[in-house]
Design a protein around this motif. Structure first.
Motif, mmCIF file in Angstrom:
data_model
loop_
_atom_site.group_PDB
_atom_site.id
_atom_site.type_symbol
_atom_site.label_atom_id
_atom_site.label_comp_id
_atom_site.label_asym_id
_atom_site.label_seq_id
_atom_site.Cartn_x
_atom_site.Cartn_y
_atom_site.Cartn_z
ATOM 1 N N SER A 20 0.829 -1.211 0.000
ATOM 2 C CA SER A 20 0.000 0.000 0.000
ATOM 3 C C SER A 20 0.862 1.260 0.000
ATOM 4 C CB SER A 20 -0.926 0.005 1.216
ATOM 5 O OG SER A 20 -0.170 -0.054 2.419
ATOM 6 N N ALA A 21 1.963 1.228 0.759
ATOM 7 C CA ALA A 21 2.871 2.384 0.817
ATOM 8 C C ALA A 21 3.561 2.581 -0.533
ATOM 9 C CB ALA A 21 3.902 2.184 1.918
ATOM 10 N N ARG A 22 4.005 1.474 -1.137
ATOM 11 C CA ARG A 22 4.682 1.572 -2.435
ATOM 12 C C ARG A 22 3.751 2.180 -3.482
ATOM 13 N NH1 ARG A 22 6.253 -3.805 -1.152
ATOM 14 N NH2 ARG A 22 5.057 -4.703 -2.892
ATOM 15 N N GLU A 23 2.508 1.719 -3.508
ATOM 16 C CA GLU A 23 1.544 2.223 -4.490
ATOM 17 C C GLU A 23 1.207 3.693 -4.243
ATOM 18 O OE1 GLU A 23 0.250 1.069 -7.235
ATOM 19 O OE2 GLU A 23 1.495 -0.715 -7.075
ATOM 20 N N ALA A 24 1.145 4.071 -2.976
ATOM 21 C CA ALA A 24 0.858 5.475 -2.652
ATOM 22 C C ALA A 24 1.981 6.381 -3.167
ATOM 23 C CB ALA A 24 0.697 5.640 -1.141
ATOM 24 N N TYR A 25 3.222 5.963 -2.954
ATOM 25 C CA TYR A 25 4.360 6.756 -3.439
ATOM 26 C C TYR A 25 4.380 6.798 -4.970
ATOM 27 C CZ TYR A 25 6.209 6.576 1.337
ATOM 28 O OH TYR A 25 6.381 6.703 2.699
ATOM 29 N N ARG A 26 4.035 5.684 -5.590
ATOM 30 C CA ARG A 26 4.014 5.647 -7.054
ATOM 31 C C ARG A 26 3.023 6.661 -7.604
ATOM 32 N NH1 ARG A 26 1.494 3.357 -11.409
ATOM 33 N NH2 ARG A 26 -0.177 2.512 -10.107
ATOM 34 N N GLN A 27 1.847 6.738 -6.996
ATOM 35 C CA GLN A 27 0.831 7.689 -7.440
ATOM 36 C C GLN A 27 1.311 9.134 -7.258
ATOM 37 O OE1 GLN A 27 -1.994 7.084 -9.062
ATOM 38 N NE2 GLN A 27 -1.531 4.885 -9.009
ATOM 39 N N MET A 28 2.030 9.377 -6.185
ATOM 40 C CA MET A 28 2.547 10.727 -5.927
ATOM 41 C C MET A 28 3.572 11.167 -6.976
ATOM 42 S SD MET A 28 3.401 10.768 -1.859
ATOM 43 C CE MET A 28 2.289 10.108 -0.607
ATOM 44 N N LEU A 29 4.399 10.227 -7.432
ATOM 45 C CA LEU A 29 5.604 10.588 -8.192
ATOM 46 C C LEU A 29 5.557 10.256 -9.679
ATOM 47 C CD1 LEU A 29 8.154 9.221 -5.549
ATOM 48 C CD2 LEU A 29 7.506 11.614 -5.884
ATOM 49 N N LYS A 30 4.580 9.464 -10.122
ATOM 50 C CA LYS A 30 4.621 8.905 -11.476
ATOM 51 C C LYS A 30 4.556 9.949 -12.588
ATOM 52 C CE LYS A 30 -0.368 8.009 -11.906
ATOM 53 N NZ LYS A 30 -1.379 6.957 -12.161
ATOM 54 N N ASN A 31 3.980 11.122 -12.323
ATOM 55 C CA ASN A 31 3.878 12.135 -13.378
ATOM 56 C C ASN A 31 5.221 12.779 -13.715
ATOM 57 O OD1 ASN A 31 1.123 11.756 -13.641
ATOM 58 N ND2 ASN A 31 0.604 13.390 -12.196
ATOM 59 N N ASP A 32 6.130 12.793 -12.758
ATOM 60 C CA ASP A 32 7.412 13.480 -12.959
ATOM 61 C C ASP A 32 8.608 12.544 -13.084
ATOM 62 O OD1 ASP A 32 6.268 16.124 -12.692
ATOM 63 O OD2 ASP A 32 6.049 15.664 -10.554
ATOM 64 N N TYR A 33 8.434 11.292 -12.651
ATOM 65 C CA TYR A 33 9.578 10.379 -12.616
ATOM 66 C C TYR A 33 9.190 8.991 -13.106
ATOM 67 C CZ TYR A 33 10.838 14.045 -9.285
ATOM 68 O OH TYR A 33 11.065 15.259 -8.691
ATOM 69 N N GLU A 34 10.198 8.234 -13.499
ATOM 70 C CA GLU A 34 10.019 6.802 -13.718
ATOM 71 C C GLU A 34 10.161 6.139 -12.349
ATOM 72 O OE1 GLU A 34 9.149 5.189 -16.287
ATOM 73 O OE2 GLU A 34 9.268 6.767 -17.805
#
Length: 329
Positions: A20-34
């Motif tokens: 759940s934590a990994r997915e939350a961070y992915r949603q936060m960062l995916k627009n600017d980073y791989e």
């Protein structure tokens, strides 16, 4: 879940044992980073060996291998990687240990979106600045070898302009010298570098740079000036326009590289000047020697003629030889 790694965006590695934590961070960062997601330290370390990321978001409390140990090994594999530590169990001792092993920042869960994004932005920016510094350091070494390979002033100027275009990512470049009361244009490069407006601006920066003997940066205009100093004397100024000046702050590390570049350029130009001066002196000495030799020959001939005229056996000998030569002819 692991994102595909692209070439266009900086890579951020997220390491947390909770999905759940990994997915939350992915949603936060995916627009600017791989965003690359790993659930444990061993997988994260293996990834870093294969493809060092720009930044890592690393949880401290994990089974098998905790975040501090992952951080320690990660820094051994790739010292340049920037790591942001995250924990729900904050303690001064843990924070000290994280900083000891090279963590850039320390976030407390639950960290907000803005806080996480800002921490990663700083980490990626710092990583890119380091990479940029390393690249320019290699360029500086190559420039030094190239600019010192010739003592011809024109070749030295061309070499400086060529490397400056790459080193400063410059659109326009001007080199000024201080032979006159106002800066005199030595050489320039760039499509608009010869326009009246650009020349006035470049000359102003050059004059201020030479007077202050230090780097001048006008970020809004994207223009900067560096003094050319050789043997503790200002011999000119280096002025350039570059989008690099508008896009990022010139920090101490980059400033030192820019200063070293201008110092090496100044030394090469001064060496070329001294070489030309030496050639002029040698040519002057050669001509003076020829004149002296000619004068000495004239004196010797005059003395020989005087001796000949005074001796009874040789008096008039030269005249008679000349008459005989005419008769034979």
């Amino acid at each position: 879940m692991t994102e595909e790694i692209g070439m266009d965006k900086p890579i951020v590695l997220v390491v947390d044992d909770k999905l759940s934590a990994r997915e939350a961070y992915r949603q936060m960062l995916k627009n600017d980073y791989e965003v690359v997601l790993k659930g444990n330290g061993r997988e994260a370390l293996e990834f870093v060996k294969q493809r060092p990321p720009h930044a890592v978001l690393l949880d401290i409390k994990m089974p098998d291998m905790d975040g501090i140990e992952v951080l320690r090994q990660m820094k051994e594999i790739c010292p340049e990687v920037e790591v942001v530590m995250v924990t729900a169990y904050a303690s001064l001792e843990t924070a000290k240990e994280a900083m000891k092993y090279g963590a850039m920042e320390y976030l407390i869960k639950p960290a907000g979106i803005k806080e996480v994004k800002e921490a990663i932005r700083k980490a990626v920016s710092r990583r890119m600045r380091k990479a940029r510094f390393d690249e320019k350091l290699l360029m500086l070494l190559s420039f030094t070898r190239s600019v010192t390979s010739s003592l011809d002033e024109r070749k030295v100027l061309d070499t400086i302009l060529e490397w400056a275009e790459r080193f400063f990512e410059a659109e326009m470049i001007w080199l000024y010298k201080t032979d006159t009361a106002t800066p005199e244009l030595w050489a320039s490069k760039g499509e608009l570098s010869g326009s009246d407006e650009m020349l006035r601006e470049a000359e102003r920066i050059a004059a201020e740079t030479m007077e202050g003997r230090e780097l001048i940066v006008e970020s809004e205009r994207g223009i900067a000036g560096l003094p050319l100093i050789a043997r503790d004397k200002v011999i000119g100024a280096f002025v350039f326009r570059s989008p690099m000046l508008r896009e990022e702050e010139i920090g101490p590390s980059l400033k030192s590289l820019l200063t070293i570049f201008s110092d090496h350029a100044a030394i090469a130009l001064e060496n070329a000047r001294l070489y030309e001066e030496r050639k002029r002196v040698e040519e002057h000495l050669r001509r003076s020697k020829e004149k002296l030799k000619s004068a000495l020959n004239g004196i010797i001939q005059a003395m020989a003629l005087a001796v000949e005229m005074r001796h009874p056996l040789t008096a008039g000998h030269q005249r008679r030889v000349a008459e005989l030569a005419c008769a034979i002819a």
